[in-house]
Design a protein around this motif. Structure first.
Motif, PDB file in Angstrom:
ATOM      1  N   ILE A  20       1.926  13.537   1.868  1.00 35.02           N
ATOM      2  CA  ILE A  20       1.420  13.915   0.606  1.00 35.02           C
ATOM      3  C   ILE A  20       2.649  14.073  -0.292  1.00 35.02           C
ATOM      4  O   ILE A  20       3.681  14.865  -0.052  1.00 35.02           O
ATOM      5  N   GLY A  21       2.781  13.164  -1.045  1.00 28.86           N
ATOM      6  CA  GLY A  21       4.176  13.338  -1.932  1.00 28.86           C
ATOM      7  C   GLY A  21       5.294  12.909  -0.939  1.00 28.86           C
ATOM      8  O   GLY A  21       5.545  11.826  -0.532  1.00 28.86           O
ATOM      9  N   THR A  22       6.150  14.010  -0.969  1.00 28.66           N
ATOM     10  CA  THR A  22       7.195  13.982   0.154  1.00 28.66           C
ATOM     11  C   THR A  22       7.224  15.099   1.110  1.00 28.66           C
ATOM     12  O   THR A  22       7.941  15.192   2.151  1.00 28.66           O
ATOM     13  N   ASP A  23       6.017  15.540   1.260  1.00 32.05           N
ATOM     14  CA  ASP A  23       5.625  16.533   2.459  1.00 32.05           C
ATOM     15  C   ASP A  23       4.888  15.756   3.558  1.00 32.05           C
ATOM     16  O   ASP A  23       4.015  15.217   3.311  1.00 32.05           O
ATOM     17  N   ILE A  24       5.492  16.041   4.842  1.00 34.01           N
ATOM     18  CA  ILE A  24       4.583  15.558   5.995  1.00 34.01           C
ATOM     19  C   ILE A  24       3.904  16.657   6.661  1.00 34.01           C
ATOM     20  O   ILE A  24       4.340  17.694   7.056  1.00 34.01           O
ATOM     21  N   PHE A  25       2.761  16.399   6.918  1.00 34.59           N
ATOM     22  CA  PHE A  25       1.841  17.482   7.815  1.00 34.59           C
ATOM     23  C   PHE A  25       1.356  16.614   9.212  1.00 34.59           C
ATOM     24  O   PHE A  25       0.860  15.491   9.036  1.00 34.59           O
ATOM     25  N   THR A  26       1.951  17.170  10.103  1.00 31.05           N
ATOM     26  CA  THR A  26       1.530  16.510  11.490  1.00 31.05           C
ATOM     27  C   THR A  26       0.410  17.164  12.296  1.00 31.05           C
ATOM     28  O   THR A  26       0.819  18.620  12.350  1.00 31.05           O
ATOM     29  N   GLY A  27      -0.249  16.764  12.958  1.00 28.50           N
ATOM     30  CA  GLY A  27      -1.066  17.399  14.009  1.00 28.50           C
ATOM     31  C   GLY A  27      -2.522  17.541  13.303  1.00 28.50           C
ATOM     32  O   GLY A  27      -2.561  17.652  12.136  1.00 28.50           O
ATOM     33  N   ASP A  28      -3.314  17.473  14.172  1.00 29.35           N
ATOM     34  CA  ASP A  28      -4.782  17.775  13.827  1.00 29.35           C
ATOM     35  C   ASP A  28      -5.098  19.211  13.117  1.00 29.35           C
ATOM     36  O   ASP A  28      -5.994  19.463  12.446  1.00 29.35           O
ATOM     37  N   ASN A  29      -4.195  20.170  13.404  1.00 27.74           N
ATOM     38  CA  ASN A  29      -4.334  21.437  13.195  1.00 27.74           C
ATOM     39  C   ASN A  29      -4.195  21.764  11.639  1.00 27.74           C
ATOM     40  O   ASN A  29      -4.360  22.760  10.920  1.00 27.74           O
TER      41      ASN A  29
ATOM     42  N   SER B 233      -5.551  10.883  -4.771  1.00 25.38           N
ATOM     43  CA  SER B 233      -5.760  12.234  -4.417  1.00 25.38           C
ATOM     44  C   SER B 233      -5.284  12.807  -3.148  1.00 25.38           C
ATOM     45  O   SER B 233      -5.577  11.983  -2.117  1.00 25.38           O
ATOM     46  N   PRO B 234      -4.600  13.907  -3.149  1.00 26.17           N
ATOM     47  CA  PRO B 234      -3.988  14.333  -1.807  1.00 26.17           C
ATOM     48  C   PRO B 234      -4.825  14.820  -0.964  1.00 26.17           C
ATOM     49  O   PRO B 234      -4.713  15.064   0.212  1.00 26.17           O
ATOM     50  N   LYS B 235      -6.097  15.299  -1.493  1.00 21.11           N
ATOM     51  CA  LYS B 235      -6.986  15.810  -0.750  1.00 21.11           C
ATOM     52  C   LYS B 235      -8.175  15.216  -0.417  1.00 21.11           C
ATOM     53  O   LYS B 235      -8.997  15.623   0.667  1.00 21.11           O
ATOM     54  N   GLU B 236      -8.509  14.194  -0.968  1.00 22.69           N
ATOM     55  CA  GLU B 236      -9.805  13.464  -0.630  1.00 22.69           C
ATOM     56  C   GLU B 236      -9.970  12.892   0.652  1.00 22.69           C
ATOM     57  O   GLU B 236     -10.925  13.010   1.339  1.00 22.69           O
TER      58      GLU B 236
ATOM     59  N   VAL C 234      -9.355  12.037  14.815  1.00 22.82           N
ATOM     60  CA  VAL C 234      -8.258  12.893  15.126  1.00 22.82           C
ATOM     61  C   VAL C 234      -7.223  12.432  13.928  1.00 22.82           C
ATOM     62  O   VAL C 234      -6.777  11.459  13.681  1.00 22.82           O
ATOM     63  N   LEU C 235      -6.721  13.824  13.117  1.00 23.70           N
ATOM     64  CA  LEU C 235      -5.830  13.389  12.101  1.00 23.70           C
ATOM     65  C   LEU C 235      -4.251  13.697  13.071  1.00 23.70           C
ATOM     66  O   LEU C 235      -4.080  14.624  13.737  1.00 23.70           O
ATOM     67  N   LYS C 236      -3.679  12.396  12.789  1.00 19.80           N
ATOM     68  CA  LYS C 236      -2.326  12.357  13.159  1.00 19.80           C
ATOM     69  C   LYS C 236      -1.224  12.964  12.649  1.00 19.80           C
ATOM     70  O   LYS C 236      -0.445  13.955  12.897  1.00 19.80           O
ATOM     71  N   ALA C 237      -1.448  12.424  11.443  1.00 20.18           N
ATOM     72  CA  ALA C 237      -0.232  12.886  10.366  1.00 20.18           C
ATOM     73  C   ALA C 237      -0.696  12.461   8.842  1.00 20.18           C
ATOM     74  O   ALA C 237      -1.366  11.715   8.787  1.00 20.18           O
ATOM     75  N   ALA C 238       0.053  13.163   7.927  1.00 16.54           N
ATOM     76  CA  ALA C 238      -0.419  12.837   6.632  1.00 16.54           C
ATOM     77  C   ALA C 238       0.925  13.188   5.699  1.00 16.54           C
ATOM     78  O   ALA C 238       1.854  13.926   6.064  1.00 16.54           O
TER      79      ALA C 238
ATOM     80  N   LYS D  49       0.702  -1.197  -0.046  1.00 13.05           N
ATOM     81  CA  LYS D  49      -0.170   0.002   0.095  1.00 13.05           C
ATOM     82  C   LYS D  49       0.803   1.340  -0.127  1.00 13.05           C
ATOM     83  O   LYS D  49       0.485   2.111  -0.509  1.00 13.05           O
ATOM     84  N   PHE D  50       1.997   1.295   0.930  1.00 11.65           N
ATOM     85  CA  PHE D  50       2.712   2.455   1.035  1.00 11.65           C
ATOM     86  C   PHE D  50       3.535   2.655  -0.521  1.00 11.65           C
ATOM     87  O   PHE D  50       4.025   3.770  -0.999  1.00 11.65           O
ATOM     88  N   THR D  51       3.760   1.532  -1.163  1.00 13.74           N
ATOM     89  CA  THR D  51       4.444   1.857  -2.529  1.00 13.74           C
ATOM     90  C   THR D  51       3.418   2.020  -3.510  1.00 13.74           C
ATOM     91  O   THR D  51       3.815   2.996  -4.590  1.00 13.74           O
ATOM     92  N   GLN D  52       2.242   1.568  -3.317  1.00 14.57           N
ATOM     93  CA  GLN D  52       1.271   1.962  -4.227  1.00 14.57           C
ATOM     94  C   GLN D  52       0.558   3.434  -4.325  1.00 14.57           C
ATOM     95  O   GLN D  52       0.432   3.907  -5.389  1.00 14.57           O
ATOM     96  N   TYR D  53       0.632   4.098  -3.283  1.00 19.39           N
ATOM     97  CA  TYR D  53       0.094   5.355  -3.196  1.00 19.39           C
ATOM     98  C   TYR D  53       1.293   6.195  -2.750  1.00 19.39           C
ATOM     99  O   TYR D  53       1.805   6.088  -1.801  1.00 19.39           O
ATOM    100  N   ASP D  54       0.912   7.407  -3.070  1.00 22.78           N
ATOM    101  CA  ASP D  54       1.833   8.618  -2.870  1.00 22.78           C
ATOM    102  C   ASP D  54       1.529   9.321  -1.678  1.00 22.78           C
ATOM    103  O   ASP D  54       2.099  10.202  -0.936  1.00 22.78           O
ATOM    104  N   ASN D  55       0.153   9.096  -1.561  1.00 20.83           N
ATOM    105  CA  ASN D  55      -0.224  10.044  -0.488  1.00 20.83           C
ATOM    106  C   ASN D  55      -1.109   8.936   0.546  1.00 20.83           C
ATOM    107  O   ASN D  55      -2.044   7.968   0.280  1.00 20.83           O
ATOM    108  N   PHE D  56      -0.824   9.242   1.990  1.00 18.68           N
ATOM    109  CA  PHE D  56      -1.449   8.611   2.870  1.00 18.68           C
ATOM    110  C   PHE D  56      -1.936   9.148   4.222  1.00 18.68           C
ATOM    111  O   PHE D  56      -0.907  10.207   4.423  1.00 18.68           O
TER     112      PHE D  56
END
Length: 172
Positions: A114-123, A88-91, A108-112, A16-23
């Protein structure tokens, strides 16, 4: 869970991690069974894959890649974790946002990633809903490229009409 089952689960996650660029990594601990089912149904309708896995298995799957881009994600692996995979990065962000309207800030969102960018935290959820998809960006570029051409055509047509109007006036 036997060692063979754990290894199989790790291989599935690696796939799954290799199949998708976004999680997205979410905490679904405070959701009821009915809420989790509703979230899964919503994900299925929007073509987002949702998987629940143990944090240690997720960590082992990510560490097997020996890639630094996952380092920031590993810190968010605690509590009950559900993964949301999407092309989709935003779906997934849109799904979480709409789901929260009826479920009071859950999940609660822990992290995302998107490509090579990491977004951490629910905010970060609000920012993730504003990400433009590839097709949206292409549409904007096409619109920007068409705009000057449309203005030139409009000016030429206006000039032609003005010239034709002046010739008609002089002929009368």
């Amino acid at each position: 869970m036997t060692t063979a089952q754990k290894n199989e689960a790790i291989e599935v996650l690696k796939g799954k991690f290799t199949q998708y660029d976004n999680f997205y990594i979410t905490n679904t601990e405070s959701l009821t069974v009915a809420q989790v089912s509703a979230l899964r149904r919503l994900c299925f309708e929007k073509k987002v894959e949702m998987k629940v896995a143990k944090n240690t298995l997720i960590k082992k799957a990510l560490e097997s890649f020996n890639d630094d881009k996952y380092a920031g994600v590993l810190e968010s692996l605690h509590g009950v974790t559900a993964l949301m995979f999407s092309d989709s990065p935003k779906e997934p962000a849109l799904i979480l946002s709409s789901f929260r309207k009826t479920n009071k800030e859950k999940p609660v969102l822990k992290a995302a990633l998107i490509g090579t960018d990491i977004f951490t935290g629910d905010n970060e959820l609000a920012n993730l809903t504003k990400i433009k998809t590839k097709n949206e960006l292409i549409g904007e570029v096409i619109g920007l490229l068409q705009s000057p051409a449309k203005r030139v055509l409009a000016a030429l047509l206006h000039h032609h009409e003005t010239k034709a109007g002046a010739e008609t006036a002089t002929a009368e």
